[in-house]
Design a protein around this motif. Structure first.
Motif, PDB file in Angstrom:
ATOM      1  N   GLU A 142      -5.120  57.793  80.796  1.00  0.00           N
ATOM      2  CA  GLU A 142      -5.210  58.867  79.813  1.00  0.00           C
ATOM      3  C   GLU A 142      -3.956  59.736  79.853  1.00  0.00           C
ATOM      4  N   ALA A 143      -3.488  60.042  81.065  1.00  0.00           N
ATOM      5  CA  ALA A 143      -2.291  60.879  81.209  1.00  0.00           C
ATOM      6  C   ALA A 143      -1.071  60.195  80.603  1.00  0.00           C
ATOM      7  N   MET A 144      -0.944  58.878  80.818  1.00  0.00           N
ATOM      8  CA  MET A 144       0.180  58.138  80.250  1.00  0.00           C
ATOM      9  C   MET A 144       0.143  58.150  78.734  1.00  0.00           C
ATOM     10  N   HIS A 145      -1.047  57.966  78.186  1.00  0.00           N
ATOM     11  CA  HIS A 145      -1.162  57.955  76.729  1.00  0.00           C
ATOM     12  C   HIS A 145      -0.778  59.304  76.154  1.00  0.00           C
ATOM     13  N   SER A 146      -1.236  60.379  76.785  1.00  0.00           N
ATOM     14  CA  SER A 146      -0.914  61.723  76.309  1.00  0.00           C
ATOM     15  C   SER A 146       0.588  61.969  76.355  1.00  0.00           C
ATOM     16  N   PHE A 147       1.227  61.529  77.450  1.00  0.00           N
ATOM     17  CA  PHE A 147       2.671  61.715  77.582  1.00  0.00           C
ATOM     18  C   PHE A 147       3.425  60.863  76.574  1.00  0.00           C
ATOM     19  N   ASP A 148       3.005  59.604  76.405  1.00  0.00           N
ATOM     20  CA  ASP A 148       3.657  58.724  75.435  1.00  0.00           C
ATOM     21  C   ASP A 148       3.577  59.307  74.029  1.00  0.00           C
ATOM     22  N   GLU A 149       2.442  59.944  73.697  1.00  0.00           N
ATOM     23  CA  GLU A 149       2.292  60.546  72.372  1.00  0.00           C
ATOM     24  C   GLU A 149       3.314  61.661  72.163  1.00  0.00           C
ATOM     25  N   ILE A 150       3.527  62.482  73.188  1.00  0.00           N
ATOM     26  CA  ILE A 150       4.497  63.576  73.077  1.00  0.00           C
ATOM     27  C   ILE A 150       5.902  63.028  72.871  1.00  0.00           C
ATOM     28  N   VAL A 151       6.262  62.010  73.665  1.00  0.00           N
ATOM     29  CA  VAL A 151       7.602  61.429  73.537  1.00  0.00           C
ATOM     30  C   VAL A 151       7.768  60.761  72.182  1.00  0.00           C
ATOM     31  N   ALA A 152       6.743  60.022  71.760  1.00  0.00           N
ATOM     32  CA  ALA A 152       6.819  59.329  70.469  1.00  0.00           C
ATOM     33  C   ALA A 152       6.944  60.319  69.329  1.00  0.00           C
ATOM     34  N   ASN A 153       6.167  61.381  69.358  1.00  0.00           N
ATOM     35  CA  ASN A 153       6.228  62.379  68.292  1.00  0.00           C
ATOM     36  C   ASN A 153       7.552  63.120  68.303  1.00  0.00           C
ATOM     37  N   GLY A 154       8.086  63.325  69.497  1.00  0.00           N
ATOM     38  CA  GLY A 154       9.368  64.019  69.585  1.00  0.00           C
ATOM     39  C   GLY A 154      10.511  63.188  69.052  1.00  0.00           C
ATOM     40  N   GLY A 155      10.398  61.857  69.189  1.00  0.00           N
ATOM     41  CA  GLY A 155      11.475  60.986  68.738  1.00  0.00           C
ATOM     42  C   GLY A 155      11.241  60.396  67.375  1.00  0.00           C
ATOM     43  N   ASP A 156      10.081  60.672  66.789  1.00  0.00           N
ATOM     44  CA  ASP A 156       9.739  60.066  65.499  1.00  0.00           C
ATOM     45  C   ASP A 156      10.115  61.026  64.386  1.00  0.00           C
ATOM     46  N   VAL A 157      11.139  60.695  63.658  1.00  0.00           N
ATOM     47  CA  VAL A 157      11.615  61.614  62.612  1.00  0.00           C
ATOM     48  C   VAL A 157      11.488  60.974  61.242  1.00  0.00           C
ATOM     49  N   GLY A 158      10.517  60.081  61.122  1.00  0.00           N
ATOM     50  CA  GLY A 158      10.287  59.483  59.807  1.00  0.00           C
ATOM     51  C   GLY A 158      11.134  58.257  59.582  1.00  0.00           C
ATOM     52  N   ASP A 159      11.305  57.908  58.324  1.00  0.00           N
ATOM     53  CA  ASP A 159      12.031  56.688  58.001  1.00  0.00           C
ATOM     54  C   ASP A 159      13.516  56.812  58.282  1.00  0.00           C
ATOM     55  N   GLU A 160      14.064  58.026  58.198  1.00  0.00           N
ATOM     56  CA  GLU A 160      15.480  58.239  58.484  1.00  0.00           C
ATOM     57  C   GLU A 160      15.603  58.821  59.883  1.00  0.00           C
ATOM     58  N   ARG A 161      16.284  58.082  60.775  1.00  0.00           N
ATOM     59  CA  ARG A 161      16.402  58.535  62.149  1.00  0.00           C
ATOM     60  C   ARG A 161      17.532  59.536  62.261  1.00  0.00           C
ATOM     61  N   ALA A 162      17.262  60.618  63.013  1.00  0.00           N
ATOM     62  CA  ALA A 162      18.262  61.660  63.227  1.00  0.00           C
ATOM     63  C   ALA A 162      18.823  61.501  64.639  1.00  0.00           C
ATOM     64  N   PRO A 163      20.046  61.020  64.803  1.00  0.00           N
ATOM     65  CA  PRO A 163      20.605  60.808  66.143  1.00  0.00           C
ATOM     66  C   PRO A 163      20.625  62.081  66.974  1.00  0.00           C
ATOM     67  N   GLU A 164      20.891  63.238  66.333  1.00  0.00           N
ATOM     68  CA  GLU A 164      20.949  64.479  67.098  1.00  0.00           C
ATOM     69  C   GLU A 164      19.583  64.842  67.677  1.00  0.00           C
TER      70      GLU A 164
END
Length: 232
Positions: A142-164
């Protein structure tokens, strides 16, 4: 350029080639998670879920580059853990037992002035050693899933990726990692960077798998707190 013509200028993804090239990611994710949840979901079923997640990741990401592996791995693991949640792999009774274990573990730690062993926790709570280890494994997933969600949401910027934005996330993760104790850093790096399973990490560090789960869970909680405190 006319939008209709622009469609023809965009090369189609060779999804079959992408899946074939990155299928080992699914095998790794399943190997990492199977020791914790294998009794609930068969490896073949986990791999099927992972392959579908890999395909979805490829479609969302576009043509793979050097960052795609991390992007896809998060989504593969997340999809498998989402499926486990859908199957109600932690029924209410298990969640209640997990809370009791957590509270009992804290009380025993205060009483002993140190971390108790799994056997001491089992004796104090009146449950078997196998039950203690199973509850620790379930809580860690459960802890891993919660952490993965935070990282995924933080790096997910939609169809256009923002390198910054991706760079900011990597800097924040590196900073969070530096706040961990040396043993916690080892566990996180062996799991997320070297992609060892918890069982393999336990062998490397000469610990029990359940103890590795505890260290991993504590480390993820600290990193989540660091990321939450990081300004956008």
């Amino acid at each position: 350029m006319n939008a209709a013509y622009a469609l023809f200028d965009t090369p189609a993804l060779d999804e079959g080639a992408i899946i074939a090239r990155h299928a080992p990611l699914v095998k790794r994710a399943v190997r990492q998670l199977s020791s914790q949840v294998g009794a609930v979901l068969e490896r073949e079923d986990m791999e099927q879920v992972g392959l579908l997640a890999l395909l979805e990741a490829a479609r969302r990401y576009g043509e793979p580059d050097e960052q795609f592996t991390g992007f896809a791995m998060l989504r593969i693991r997340g999809a498998i853990l989402d499926e486990l949640r859908r199957l109600d792999w932690r029924p209410r009774s298990v969640r209640q037992d997990a809370h009791r274990l957590r509270d009992g573990w804290r009380a025993l730690t205060r009483q002993l002035g140190r971390e108790p062993s799994e056997r001491e926790a089992a004796a104090a709570l009146g449950i078997s050693l196998d039950e203690v280890q199973a509850l620790l494994l379930a809580e860690n997933a459960e802890a891993m899933h919660s952490f993965d969600e935070i990282v995924a949401n933080g790096g997910d910027v939609g169809d256009e990726r923002a390198p910054e934005q991706q760079l900011q996330l990597r800097i924040a993760l590196a900073s969070a990692l530096r706040h961990l104790a040396p043993r916690e850093q080892q566990v996180i790096q062996l799991y997320y960077e070297h992609e060892l399973s918890l069982k393999e990490i336990a062998l490397v560090l000469e610990l029990t798998e359940a103890r590795v789960c505890q260290i991993n869970k504590a480390a993820l909680k600290k990193m989540k707190n660091c990321l939450a405190a990081t300004p956008d």
